[in-house]
Design an enzyme around this catalytic site. Structure first.
Site, PDB file in Angstrom:
ATOM      1  N   GLU A 185     -54.544 -17.037  12.017  1.00  0.00           N
ATOM      2  CA  GLU A 185     -55.306 -18.257  12.285  1.00  0.00           C
ATOM      3  C   GLU A 185     -56.700 -17.918  12.800  1.00  0.00           C
ATOM      4  O   GLU A 185     -57.705 -18.495  12.356  1.00  0.00           O
ATOM      5  CB  GLU A 185     -54.572 -19.124  13.302  1.00  0.00           C
ATOM      6  CG  GLU A 185     -55.334 -20.380  13.688  1.00  0.00           C
ATOM      7  CD  GLU A 185     -54.657 -21.199  14.774  1.00  0.00           C
ATOM      8  OE1 GLU A 185     -55.212 -22.233  15.168  1.00  0.00           O
ATOM      9  OE2 GLU A 185     -53.553 -20.795  15.227  1.00  0.00           O
TER      10      GLU A 185
ATOM     11  N   ARG B  41     -91.993 -24.199   3.959  1.00  0.00           N
ATOM     12  CA  ARG B  41     -92.573 -25.163   4.894  1.00  0.00           C
ATOM     13  C   ARG B  41     -93.945 -24.653   5.362  1.00  0.00           C
ATOM     14  O   ARG B  41     -94.074 -23.556   5.913  1.00  0.00           O
ATOM     15  CB  ARG B  41     -91.645 -25.337   6.096  1.00  0.00           C
ATOM     16  CG  ARG B  41     -92.201 -26.178   7.226  1.00  0.00           C
ATOM     17  CD  ARG B  41     -92.429 -27.612   6.822  1.00  0.00           C
ATOM     18  NE  ARG B  41     -92.735 -28.438   7.967  1.00  0.00           N
ATOM     19  CZ  ARG B  41     -93.251 -29.655   7.897  1.00  0.00           C
ATOM     20  NH1 ARG B  41     -93.517 -30.189   6.709  1.00  0.00           N
ATOM     21  NH2 ARG B  41     -93.491 -30.356   8.990  1.00  0.00           N
TER      22      ARG B  41
ATOM     23  N   GLN C 224     -95.382 -15.090  13.663  1.00  0.00           N
ATOM     24  CA  GLN C 224     -94.601 -13.986  14.224  1.00  0.00           C
ATOM     25  C   GLN C 224     -93.330 -14.475  14.911  1.00  0.00           C
ATOM     26  O   GLN C 224     -92.264 -13.865  14.764  1.00  0.00           O
ATOM     27  CB  GLN C 224     -95.448 -13.186  15.213  1.00  0.00           C
ATOM     28  CG  GLN C 224     -94.719 -11.942  15.734  1.00  0.00           C
ATOM     29  CD  GLN C 224     -95.507 -11.217  16.798  1.00  0.00           C
ATOM     30  OE1 GLN C 224     -95.749 -11.767  17.868  1.00  0.00           O
ATOM     31  NE2 GLN C 224     -95.932  -9.984  16.506  1.00  0.00           N
TER      32      GLN C 224
ATOM     33  N   GLY D 160     -58.068 -23.286  17.587  1.00  0.00           N
ATOM     34  CA  GLY D 160     -57.592 -21.916  17.398  1.00  0.00           C
ATOM     35  C   GLY D 160     -57.595 -21.115  18.689  1.00  0.00           C
ATOM     36  O   GLY D 160     -57.382 -19.893  18.672  1.00  0.00           O
TER      37      GLY D 160
END
Length: 382
Positions: A245, A271, A282, A366
């Protein structure tokens, strides 16, 4: 970095998975989200196309394929189209329900139920969580008592994924209040059994197409043949299946983080702000560099976990490490990706916005991040 997890067969499988998703899922997922329910007919087509239930033995209609890399391919391709409600429903079958059934059913039960799962006509659910018992499974109050050869099941469960849709529900119940951790058993509850009542479909903040429900068991009479596994070993059965799981949560988390990051990187190159693409700034480049590095490193851990799982060596502790770390990474990456989209990231028409709200549950179900750390810490301190 060259990824070495897959062979040629897995990439051929990827092509068929991608074609199925583009044909049968991508055009409909927004409608499923609006409806609050996935059209269940898609699961029969998915099973026929080999998208899930591969692990069901051939004599019961499956392919008997246990290589988890095929599950990874499915996770990655579903993430690529951002169909996370569909992803969770498929994971529920492959990483939870079917894993329990193929491991714990006797031959009579397999002949009765597995063909329906292999064909996609039966949908399952796993009912552990209760209003007062989540991560603490020993707090389960749902009970099952003997009545002749039958069992009488009483109690309620909550937050049950696919609880409305499910035809067969694996229910954890207390069968001996004096036996401590050996006082729990698992049962198979079928649709429309007298006393089995489905409560309201719960409204969640994310994953709108994936139904989640409350379930009530009002003196449900279960024949002896509906006991799953060994009486009194229900808690042990649950614990032994947690690595699969949690690997499933890690697989979905890394696939989603990678897919949304790739979309965001592309967005940043297109963009324009201050006369140039924002990827020329940067700060943006540093953000992309950090996320790319983190995803690569986490992906290496998930890949190693898949190899270990295939070899039968994935431990509960190692699965817990992947579950908490990769799901937290997914949450962090998607938050940063949304930020890089600016105002557009807050618009639900953009995949990053939908993925952002769908992602929030990953660190909770989970086993929460906190529980994962506690389990790992206990192991380290032993």
């Amino acid at each position: 970095m060259q990824r070495s997890l897959y062979d040629k067969e897995h990439e051929l499988y990827r092509e068929s998975v991608r074609a199925f998703l583009e044909r049968e899922v991508a055009p409909y997922q927004e409608q499923w989200d609006r409806d609050g329910m996935i059209d269940r007919s898609v699961f029969a087509r998915a099973a026929k196309s080999g998208i899930y239930a591969l692990e069901v033995p051939e004599q019961h209609g499956g392919s008997g394929e246990s290589d988890y890399r095929y599950r990874m391919v499915v996770c990655e391709e579903i993430a690529r189209i951002n169909a996370l409600s569909f992803a969770l429903t498929i994971a529920l079958q492959d990483d939870l329900v079917l894993h329990y059934l193929t491991d714990l059913m006797n031959d009579e039960q397999k002949n009765r139920w597995l063909p329906g799962f292999a064909s996609g006509d039966l949908i399952g659910a796993l009912a552990m969580t209760e209003p007062g018992a989540g991560s603490d499974l020993q707090g389960i109050k749902t009970t099952a008592r003997r009545d002749g050869d039958d069992w009488i099941l009483s109690g309620q469960k909550t937050f049950i994924s696919s609880g409305i849709m499910a035809d067969l529900v694996i229910v954890a119940a207390r069968t001996d209040p004096e036996a401590g951790s050996r006082g729990f058993s698992l049962f198979l509850v079928e649709r429309d059994m007298p006393g089995f009542v489905r409560g309201r479909k719960l409204e969640k903040m994310g994953l709108p197409g994936q139904d989640t429900a409350e379930l009530f068991f009002e003196d449900v009479r279960l024949p002896a043949g509906n006991l799953l596994g060994t009486e009194g070993r229900g808690l042990q059965h649950l614990m032994s299946h947690l690595p699969r799981e949690r690997l499933g949560v890690s697989a979905t988390a890394i696939a989603t983080a990678r897919a949304i990051f790739d979309m965001t990187r592309e967005y940043c190159t297109q963009r324009v702000a201050f006369g140039k693409p924002i990827s020329a700034l940067q700060h943006v480049r540093f953000e992309l560099a950090e996320m790319s590095t983190e995803i690569d490193i986490a992906e290496a851990y998930v890949d190693k976990s898949v190899v270990e799982y295939n070899a039968g060596r994935l431990t509960p502790t190692d699965a817990a490490k992947g579950k908490w770390f990769v799901s937290e990474l997914q949450k962090r990456v998607l938050d940063r990706c949304l930020q890089l989209h600016g105002g557009y990231g807050y618009m639900m028409e953009y995949p990053v916005a939908r993925a952002y709200v769908d992602t929030r549950i990953q660190t909770i179900y989970g086993g929460t991040t906190e529980i994962m750390k506690e389990l790992i810490g206990r192991e380290l301190a032993r």
